[in-house]
Design an enzyme around this catalytic site. Structure first.
Site, PDB file in Angstrom:
ATOM      1  CG  ASP A 173     -24.479  26.524   6.235  1.00 60.33           C
ATOM      2  OD1 ASP A 173     -25.006  25.719   7.025  1.00 60.33           O
ATOM      3  OD2 ASP A 173     -24.701  27.752   6.275  1.00 60.33           O
ATOM      4  CB  SER A 174     -28.795  25.463   5.238  1.00 56.81           C
ATOM      5  OG  SER A 174     -28.470  26.455   6.195  1.00 56.81           O
TER       6      SER A 174
ATOM      7  CE1 TYR B 138     -31.058  23.037   3.583  1.00 61.66           C
ATOM      8  CE2 TYR B 138     -29.510  21.512   4.609  1.00 61.66           C
ATOM      9  CZ  TYR B 138     -30.040  22.103   3.479  1.00 61.66           C
ATOM     10  OH  TYR B 138     -29.545  21.764   2.253  1.00 61.66           O
ATOM     11  N   GLY B 139     -33.230  24.622   9.702  1.00 64.40           N
ATOM     12  CA  GLY B 139     -33.520  24.417  11.129  1.00 64.40           C
ATOM     13  C   GLY B 139     -34.980  24.238  11.469  1.00 64.40           C
TER      14      GLY B 139
ATOM     15  CB  CYS C  12     -24.810  22.897   8.097  1.00 65.66           C
ATOM     16  SG  CYS C  12     -26.568  23.075   8.455  1.00 65.66           S
ATOM     17  CG  ASN C  13     -23.689  23.357  14.432  1.00 63.93           C
ATOM     18  OD1 ASN C  13     -22.980  22.747  15.197  1.00 63.93           O
ATOM     19  ND2 ASN C  13     -23.319  24.503  13.890  1.00 63.93           N
ATOM     20  CB  THR C  14     -29.377  22.209  11.013  1.00 66.62           C
ATOM     21  OG1 THR C  14     -29.343  23.416  11.776  1.00 66.62           O
ATOM     22  CG2 THR C  14     -30.787  21.692  10.966  1.00 66.62           C
TER      23      THR C  14
ATOM     24  CD  GLU D  66     -29.059  32.210   4.357  1.00 68.12           C
ATOM     25  OE1 GLU D  66     -29.145  32.476   3.144  1.00 68.12           O
ATOM     26  OE2 GLU D  66     -28.044  31.678   4.866  1.00 68.12           O
TER      27      GLU D  66
ATOM     28  CB  CYS E   4     -26.464  27.830  14.387  1.00 70.76           C
ATOM     29  SG  CYS E   4     -26.985  28.411  12.752  1.00 70.76           S
ATOM     30  CB  THR E   5     -21.922  27.493  10.722  1.00 65.62           C
ATOM     31  OG1 THR E   5     -22.970  27.112   9.817  1.00 65.62           O
ATOM     32  CG2 THR E   5     -21.216  26.253  11.251  1.00 65.62           C
ATOM     33  CG  HIS E   6     -26.564  30.981   9.385  1.00 67.61           C
ATOM     34  ND1 HIS E   6     -26.464  29.686   8.963  1.00 67.61           N
ATOM     35  CD2 HIS E   6     -27.074  31.688   8.335  1.00 67.61           C
ATOM     36  CE1 HIS E   6     -26.918  29.597   7.705  1.00 67.61           C
ATOM     37  NE2 HIS E   6     -27.281  30.807   7.306  1.00 67.61           N
TER      38      HIS E   6
END
Ligand code: DGL
Length: 270
Positions: A7-8, A39-40, A70-72, A162, A194-196
């Site tokens: 993931d980012s 990344y988004g 990570c979806n992005t 983050e 979004c995995t966040h």
């Protein structure tokens, strides 16, 4: 026999955690590209380059199969990676399809034509890059007809997470949900694309209200990975131990991960 999870930043930990709960004997190597998150807000070429670099680092850890948690990255880079970059014997899987299969009540490998499904009004919350890619709508259109999707780019949420600023993340979630509801007052389902965002799931549910079903990816991806490994056991790589790696500052990232996951997680330098 390790599998890589990329993931980012911190978001993919939600997926990593669900996989570990479902397959406790499977070694997982997690890589968060915290030095380059979010990344988004990046363009597709940039996301592609960073994602390829991260995946290569996981190959070095003996992971032949890498989950892009990570979806992005899944939206902006996965197809290009699969079509023109992946060497023989390596696989990269994204997080979109398991969620769309759940929403459209399909089993893996069901390639029948698109059909009517129960939900008609779906709210999608994702990063600006994922929303701009329209990858979710494209994958959905292969499987379902008559579903109205309203997408909300949730600028700032990944950054706030983050930074460890939960209050700001919650305030942003509330305002993004309100913005979406002005365009779609009564969604039946909401996709956390979004995995966040599962780290803020309570805030999404509170702002959406109890009648909206919130889909988040972690368990769906874990279930689909287990199924995949039964069919393709040769994709278990040579790695043998679980690790958490970051391109950022391991001390700082370990602290934030521990704060959000509410248990101790210790990262090493990638
Ligand atoms: N967890 C990533 C996703 O699922 C966040 C992307 C970002 O870094 O903006 O999209």
């Amino acid at each position: 026999m390790a599998v890589g999870v990329f993931d980012s930043g911190l978001g993919g930990l939600t997926v990593n955690q669900a996989i570990a709960a479902r397959m406790p004997d499977l070694p997982l190597v997690y890589l968060g590209d915290n030095a380059h998150t979010p990344y988004g807000v990046r363009d597709a070429d940039d996301i592609y380059d960073l994602t390829c670099r991260g995946v290569e680092r996981l190959w070095e850890e003996g992971c032949d199969l890498v989950i892009l948690a990570c979806n992005t990255a899944s939206a902006a880079a996965l197809r290009r990676m699969q079509e023109s970059w992946l060497p023989e014997g390596k696989r990269v899987l994204g997080v979109f399809v398991p969620m769309i299969e759940a929403l459209t009540e399909r089993r893996w490998g069901d390639n029948s034509p698109p059909r009517e499904v129960q939900v008609k009004h779906v709210a999608l919350f994702a990063t600006p890059a994922t929303v701009a890619s329209r990858a979710f709508q494209r994958e959905l259109a292969f499987r379902a007809i008559g579903v109205d999707v309203e997408a909300q780019p949730c600028g700032g949420v990944v950054d706030a997470i983050e930074q460890g600023d939960e209050l700001l993340a919650e305030a942003l979630v509330t305002s993004h949900v309100e913005a979406l509801k002005r365009r779609m007052p009564h969604p039946e389902a909401a996709i956390l694309g979004c995995t966040h965002y599962p780290l803020m799931q309570a805030a999404f549910q509170k702002a959406l209200g109890p009648d909206v079903t919130v889909y988040s990816q972690a368990n769906l991806v874990a279930e689909s990975l287990e199924d995949y490994l039964k069919r393709r056991p040769e994709m278990l790589g040579s790695g043998t131990r679980s690790r958490f790696l970051t391109t950022g500052d391991p001390v700082r990232v370990s602290g934030k991960a521990t704060q959000f996951l509410r248990h101790g997680i210790s990262f090493d330098q990638a």
